[in-house]
Scaffold this motif. Structure first.
Motif, PDB file in Angstrom:
ATOM      1  N   ARG A 177     -70.807   0.885 -22.704  1.00  0.00           N
ATOM      2  CA  ARG A 177     -70.552   2.298 -23.384  1.00  0.00           C
ATOM      3  C   ARG A 177     -69.107   2.503 -23.694  1.00  0.00           C
ATOM      4  O   ARG A 177     -69.086   3.564 -24.563  1.00  0.00           O
ATOM      5  CB  ARG A 177     -71.006   3.736 -21.792  1.00  0.00           C
ATOM      6  N   SER A 178     -68.182   2.498 -22.942  1.00  0.00           N
ATOM      7  CA  SER A 178     -66.833   2.719 -23.961  1.00  0.00           C
ATOM      8  C   SER A 178     -66.565   2.141 -25.208  1.00  0.00           C
ATOM      9  O   SER A 178     -66.076   3.151 -26.111  1.00  0.00           O
ATOM     10  CB  SER A 178     -65.454   2.071 -23.012  1.00  0.00           C
ATOM     11  N   ILE A 179     -66.876   1.252 -25.259  1.00  0.00           N
ATOM     12  CA  ILE A 179     -67.266   0.315 -26.574  1.00  0.00           C
ATOM     13  C   ILE A 179     -68.297   0.961 -27.946  1.00  0.00           C
ATOM     14  O   ILE A 179     -67.657   1.125 -28.640  1.00  0.00           O
ATOM     15  CB  ILE A 179     -66.473  -1.114 -26.559  1.00  0.00           C
ATOM     16  N   TRP A 180     -69.178   0.783 -27.492  1.00  0.00           N
ATOM     17  CA  TRP A 180     -70.563   1.084 -28.246  1.00  0.00           C
ATOM     18  C   TRP A 180     -71.466   1.954 -27.751  1.00  0.00           C
ATOM     19  O   TRP A 180     -72.229   1.977 -28.844  1.00  0.00           O
ATOM     20  CB  TRP A 180     -71.409  -0.659 -28.200  1.00  0.00           C
ATOM     21  N   GLY A 181     -70.673   3.480 -26.739  1.00  0.00           N
ATOM     22  CA  GLY A 181     -71.699   4.288 -26.442  1.00  0.00           C
ATOM     23  C   GLY A 181     -73.018   3.650 -26.033  1.00  0.00           C
ATOM     24  O   GLY A 181     -73.111   2.938 -25.362  1.00  0.00           O
ATOM     25  N   ASP A 182     -74.196   4.276 -26.148  1.00  0.00           N
ATOM     26  CA  ASP A 182     -74.832   3.930 -25.563  1.00  0.00           C
ATOM     27  C   ASP A 182     -76.319   2.656 -26.170  1.00  0.00           C
ATOM     28  O   ASP A 182     -77.294   3.273 -25.974  1.00  0.00           O
ATOM     29  CB  ASP A 182     -76.132   5.521 -25.635  1.00  0.00           C
ATOM     30  N   SER A 183     -75.559   2.440 -27.000  1.00  0.00           N
ATOM     31  CA  SER A 183     -76.556   1.416 -27.803  1.00  0.00           C
ATOM     32  C   SER A 183     -75.412   0.200 -28.446  1.00  0.00           C
ATOM     33  O   SER A 183     -74.670  -0.335 -29.326  1.00  0.00           O
ATOM     34  CB  SER A 183     -76.332   2.223 -29.623  1.00  0.00           C
ATOM     35  N   PRO A 184     -74.991  -1.425 -27.296  1.00  0.00           N
ATOM     36  CA  PRO A 184     -74.485  -2.125 -27.211  1.00  0.00           C
ATOM     37  C   PRO A 184     -75.435  -3.490 -28.265  1.00  0.00           C
ATOM     38  O   PRO A 184     -76.485  -2.919 -27.937  1.00  0.00           O
ATOM     39  CB  PRO A 184     -74.203  -2.058 -25.766  1.00  0.00           C
ATOM     40  N   PRO A 185     -74.883  -4.128 -28.586  1.00  0.00           N
ATOM     41  CA  PRO A 185     -75.494  -4.410 -30.327  1.00  0.00           C
ATOM     42  C   PRO A 185     -76.829  -5.472 -29.153  1.00  0.00           C
ATOM     43  O   PRO A 185     -77.325  -5.353 -29.970  1.00  0.00           O
ATOM     44  CB  PRO A 185     -74.352  -5.572 -30.536  1.00  0.00           C
ATOM     45  N   ASP A 186     -75.868  -5.926 -28.421  1.00  0.00           N
ATOM     46  CA  ASP A 186     -77.272  -7.479 -27.885  1.00  0.00           C
ATOM     47  C   ASP A 186     -76.350  -7.436 -26.133  1.00  0.00           C
ATOM     48  O   ASP A 186     -74.987  -6.847 -25.917  1.00  0.00           O
ATOM     49  CB  ASP A 186     -77.233  -8.377 -28.273  1.00  0.00           C
ATOM     50  N   SER A 187     -77.066  -7.919 -25.181  1.00  0.00           N
ATOM     51  CA  SER A 187     -76.865  -8.297 -24.193  1.00  0.00           C
ATOM     52  C   SER A 187     -75.399  -9.228 -23.879  1.00  0.00           C
ATOM     53  O   SER A 187     -74.934  -9.443 -23.561  1.00  0.00           O
ATOM     54  CB  SER A 187     -77.636  -9.077 -23.135  1.00  0.00           C
ATOM     55  N   ASP A 188     -75.028 -10.196 -24.952  1.00  0.00           N
ATOM     56  CA  ASP A 188     -73.603 -11.076 -24.694  1.00  0.00           C
ATOM     57  C   ASP A 188     -72.967 -10.724 -25.443  1.00  0.00           C
ATOM     58  O   ASP A 188     -72.123 -11.836 -25.708  1.00  0.00           O
ATOM     59  CB  ASP A 188     -74.557 -12.749 -25.307  1.00  0.00           C
ATOM     60  N   ALA A 189     -73.100  -9.322 -26.594  1.00  0.00           N
ATOM     61  CA  ALA A 189     -71.873  -9.123 -26.938  1.00  0.00           C
ATOM     62  C   ALA A 189     -70.381  -9.189 -25.788  1.00  0.00           C
ATOM     63  O   ALA A 189     -68.967  -9.317 -27.063  1.00  0.00           O
ATOM     64  CB  ALA A 189     -72.570  -7.765 -28.030  1.00  0.00           C
ATOM     65  N   LEU A 190     -70.614  -8.226 -25.230  1.00  0.00           N
ATOM     66  CA  LEU A 190     -69.594  -8.459 -24.154  1.00  0.00           C
ATOM     67  C   LEU A 190     -69.275  -9.553 -23.687  1.00  0.00           C
ATOM     68  O   LEU A 190     -67.727  -9.173 -23.027  1.00  0.00           O
ATOM     69  CB  LEU A 190     -69.625  -7.277 -22.859  1.00  0.00           C
ATOM     70  N   ARG A 191     -69.300 -10.560 -23.624  1.00  0.00           N
ATOM     71  CA  ARG A 191     -69.694 -11.629 -22.700  1.00  0.00           C
ATOM     72  C   ARG A 191     -68.365 -11.850 -24.283  1.00  0.00           C
ATOM     73  O   ARG A 191     -67.909 -13.052 -23.528  1.00  0.00           O
ATOM     74  CB  ARG A 191     -70.359 -12.455 -22.581  1.00  0.00           C
ATOM     75  N   ALA A 192     -68.858 -12.509 -25.250  1.00  0.00           N
ATOM     76  CA  ALA A 192     -68.196 -13.318 -26.545  1.00  0.00           C
ATOM     77  C   ALA A 192     -66.786 -12.076 -27.066  1.00  0.00           C
ATOM     78  O   ALA A 192     -65.879 -13.136 -26.823  1.00  0.00           O
ATOM     79  CB  ALA A 192     -69.279 -12.852 -27.610  1.00  0.00           C
ATOM     80  N   HIS A 193     -67.060 -11.099 -26.798  1.00  0.00           N
ATOM     81  CA  HIS A 193     -65.669 -10.600 -27.122  1.00  0.00           C
ATOM     82  C   HIS A 193     -64.605 -10.560 -25.128  1.00  0.00           C
ATOM     83  O   HIS A 193     -63.463 -10.889 -25.403  1.00  0.00           O
ATOM     84  CB  HIS A 193     -65.763  -8.949 -27.153  1.00  0.00           C
ATOM     85  N   MET A 194     -65.153 -10.468 -24.313  1.00  0.00           N
ATOM     86  CA  MET A 194     -64.514 -11.241 -23.435  1.00  0.00           C
ATOM     87  C   MET A 194     -64.013 -12.316 -23.502  1.00  0.00           C
ATOM     88  O   MET A 194     -62.602 -13.100 -23.135  1.00  0.00           O
ATOM     89  CB  MET A 194     -65.090 -10.554 -21.683  1.00  0.00           C
ATOM     90  N   HIS A 195     -64.872 -13.513 -23.867  1.00  0.00           N
ATOM     91  CA  HIS A 195     -64.175 -14.653 -24.085  1.00  0.00           C
ATOM     92  C   HIS A 195     -63.012 -15.060 -25.071  1.00  0.00           C
ATOM     93  O   HIS A 195     -61.930 -15.910 -24.798  1.00  0.00           O
ATOM     94  CB  HIS A 195     -65.181 -15.804 -24.740  1.00  0.00           C
ATOM     95  N   ILE A 196     -63.199 -14.404 -26.069  1.00  0.00           N
ATOM     96  CA  ILE A 196     -62.010 -13.667 -26.884  1.00  0.00           C
ATOM     97  C   ILE A 196     -61.205 -13.425 -26.199  1.00  0.00           C
ATOM     98  O   ILE A 196     -59.576 -14.156 -26.881  1.00  0.00           O
ATOM     99  CB  ILE A 196     -62.246 -13.324 -28.048  1.00  0.00           C
ATOM    100  N   LEU A 197     -60.832 -12.451 -25.179  1.00  0.00           N
ATOM    101  CA  LEU A 197     -59.914 -11.266 -24.618  1.00  0.00           C
ATOM    102  C   LEU A 197     -59.373 -12.501 -23.724  1.00  0.00           C
ATOM    103  O   LEU A 197     -57.954 -12.967 -23.753  1.00  0.00           O
ATOM    104  CB  LEU A 197     -60.396 -10.317 -24.145  1.00  0.00           C
TER     105      LEU A 197
END
Length: 223
Positions: A177-197
């Protein structure tokens, strides 16, 4: 907003809970100074509402001890004393603002929001540090020890959210919600960005800082 109310007047406590909770505030309460100091020192709050006259430990002493312990949470002091000297004494003890009893709860609400906004503006300009990981929100420079790190915008925002909350665990829902509000792109988006981080922060180190709590969320901590 997460508030701590330190007040021994049960009627006033009930009135405040009735006013603030329907507005979405999360509130903890202590009826004496010793309990209030323990909660304030042990937990993270957006603001503290502190009565001046308390059993066990008075509000002035509590506020001084809180500041001496390094807690910078905004403190709104409640007092029945309205002389200039009393107000100066309260502010000198570390309170950020005060209201004189009797007061309107709308005024308390407005003052709390002003204090929290001011605190957030100050925090946003301060460099963040967790272990040997540092992040300067002003320059967007990230360093792990002596190593300069380059991060894309979303992992950089995730890093700031996690560092500001450290060592608390942030849920997937809060991060999304902090990144995308009420419309995150898909269920794997957060996991992918956390992997980069994680790859940038913890690569080639024996002391990883980013921790995954399966089914809950993520955390940055030095412990």
């Amino acid at each position: 907003m997460h508030l701590l109310l330190i007040e021994d007047n049960r009627d006033l406590v009930r009135n405040m809970f009735d006013y603030f909770e329907p507005k979405g505030y999360v509130m903890d309460c202590a009826g004496d100074g010793s309990r209030g100091l323990h909660l304030a020192a042990s937990n993270s709050y957006d603001a503290i509402i502190l009565d001046l006259m308390l059993p066990g430990l008075d509000g002035l002493t509590l506020c001084r001890r809180l500041r001496e312990g390094g807690k910078h949470v905004p403190v709104l002091m409640l007092t029945a004393r309205d002389s200039l000297e009393d107000k100066i004494t309260g502010l000198g003890a570390g309170a950020d603002d005060y209201v004189v009893k009797p007061f309107m709860l709308r005024e308390v609400d407005a003052r709390l929001n002003a204090l929290v906004r001011r605190s957030q503006l100050l925090e946003s300009s301060l460099a963040l540090q967790v272990g040997d990981l540092s992040f300067d929100p002003g320059t967007l420079k990230v360093k792990r020890g002596n190593r300069r790190l380059e991060l894309p915008p979303i992992p950089l925002k995730l890093l700031e959210l996690l560092m500001r909350s450290s060592p608390r665990v942030l849920s997937r829902d809060v991060l999304e919600r902090s990144i995308w509000g009420d419309s995150p792109p898909d269920s794997d988006a957060l996991r992918a960005h956390m992997h980069i981080l994680r790859n940038a922060i913890d690569k080639n180190t024996d002391h990883p800082l980013i921790k995954t709590h399966r089914g809950v969320g993520y955390q940055i901590g030095d412990a």
